[in-house]
Design an enzyme around this catalytic site. Sequence first.
Site, PDB file in Angstrom:
ATOM      1  N   SER A  35     -76.792 -38.913 -85.116  1.00  0.00           N
ATOM      2  CA  SER A  35     -76.619 -40.237 -84.555  1.00  0.00           C
ATOM      3  C   SER A  35     -76.505 -41.350 -85.591  1.00  0.00           C
ATOM      4  O   SER A  35     -75.461 -41.519 -86.191  1.00  0.00           O
ATOM      5  CB  SER A  35     -77.745 -40.518 -83.562  1.00  0.00           C
ATOM      6  OG  SER A  35     -77.296 -41.447 -82.612  1.00  0.00           O
ATOM      7  N   ASP A  56     -64.803 -42.481 -93.685  1.00  0.00           N
ATOM      8  CA  ASP A  56     -63.520 -43.010 -93.219  1.00  0.00           C
ATOM      9  C   ASP A  56     -62.987 -44.110 -94.135  1.00  0.00           C
ATOM     10  O   ASP A  56     -61.771 -44.217 -94.351  1.00  0.00           O
ATOM     11  CB  ASP A  56     -63.653 -43.560 -91.802  1.00  0.00           C
ATOM     12  CG  ASP A  56     -63.595 -42.469 -90.736  1.00  0.00           C
ATOM     13  OD1 ASP A  56     -63.452 -41.287 -91.106  1.00  0.00           O
ATOM     14  OD2 ASP A  56     -63.696 -42.798 -89.537  1.00  0.00           O
ATOM     15  N   LYS A 110     -74.217 -36.188 -82.302  1.00  0.00           N
ATOM     16  CA  LYS A 110     -74.632 -37.045 -81.188  1.00  0.00           C
ATOM     17  C   LYS A 110     -73.937 -38.386 -81.326  1.00  0.00           C
ATOM     18  O   LYS A 110     -74.254 -39.180 -82.206  1.00  0.00           O
ATOM     19  CB  LYS A 110     -76.147 -37.246 -81.154  1.00  0.00           C
ATOM     20  CG  LYS A 110     -76.541 -38.140 -79.981  1.00  0.00           C
ATOM     21  CD  LYS A 110     -77.988 -38.533 -80.007  1.00  0.00           C
ATOM     22  CE  LYS A 110     -78.254 -39.505 -78.878  1.00  0.00           C
ATOM     23  NZ  LYS A 110     -77.598 -40.812 -79.113  1.00  0.00           N
TER      24      LYS A 110
END
Length: 442
Positions: free
Chosen positions: A298, A309, A323
């Site tokens: 998470s 990214d 998650k």
Amino acid sequence: MMRKLSLLLAGALMGGSAMSLVYGAPSSTANAAGSETYRQLAIFGDIFERVRGQYVTPPDEKSLVENAINGMLTSLDPHSSYLNAEAAKDMRVQTKGEFGGLGIEVTMENELVKVITPIDDTPAAKAGVLAGDYISKIDGEEVRGLTLNDAVEKMRGLINTPIKLTILREGADKPIELSIMRDVIKVKAVKFRVDNDVGYLKVTSFTEKTFDDLQNAIVTIKKQIPAEKLKGFVLDLRLNPGGLLDQAVSVSDTFLDRGEIVSTRGRDPKDITRFDSRPGDNIDGKPLIVLINGGSASASEIVAGALQDLRRATVVGTQSFGKGSVQTIIPLAENGALRLTTALYYTPSGKSIQGKGITPDIKVDQPLPADLQGRDVTRGESELKGHIKGAEESDKGSGSAAYVPPEPKDDLQLNYALELLRGQKTDPAFPPNPDKAVMNQQ
């Protein structure tokens, strides 16, 4: 970017703890229930009255209602649930990262509480509690028969209140009795050290103190290693179950100079919230490697996904937990709370990690020790019954082994990262090229 967010948490069901939370109110109202719904509610009321009046022994009515509510919520997904007053209080303690207690990290072994380590400069450490000690009695009450949570609750309490522990220690010919005065325990969310010419940062959880702890750690490391000698940093997110979303955003922003960090999307397609980074990289552009494994969930995945990214860091390790949902904690009467999944979050490239996880740029498996071989230490959202099916989820699922060796010399993933930073290993994924950052086009 707004620094002061509502108390958003993003965590995972790891073992017995659920760190996936968010304080606030839902952004959209539900449609009025239809006549069939009210008919079903009438059936529920009829069944409740029959159980209450006719069951063979008088049932606990409060427990009946709580279990019925939890049954409804857990049928939605593994992270929605009802928190009674006690559970809600415990959740607030966990996220604050500060409580009245003794200052020991513990686990359960052979029906006794085993001390993993006493935290430095806490009542337990000062009283002489040692790693490996077994706590057999708490204030004269046998630990056997208690759950770990029950035992921990008994050891926590108001500051300046005494507690007596009976300890069994290897080599001691009789039990050791210790009287300890509880004090304020501030749990360090970030552990750090200098490894010659590399700064090592381990984020253990995302509590209210994580961002401040991280800043202090970076400042200290910079003082200990001259800039010209500092090869870079390792950000260790392994075994981190998650926590506050605003802290995940702030931790990511620590290393970023630009770009979106994460976005959340709710039931309404228009309900999209984006969190962006601000100018200023606190480690001055030094190389950064992020470590993840099946225990990274998470909020940890938000950080790893953003840095990956935006090509700010190289991610090393194994597939993360997966998650990708956000929960809202809605306060209820009598200090209880409703934990409800209200959104999914997406990495800067617009991808959901729900049921998939973060795939490392460089996969490095960590061998299991002999005593764990043959045991299932894999953790992943895709294994959880009733989990929300992710847009990127495949038959491969999410997660991987959640194991980190206690000794750094045995830690293959960490040593691989150190060798990359020192130029002793090379890989096309390191260092990443910021010009090839993958940005969300939606």
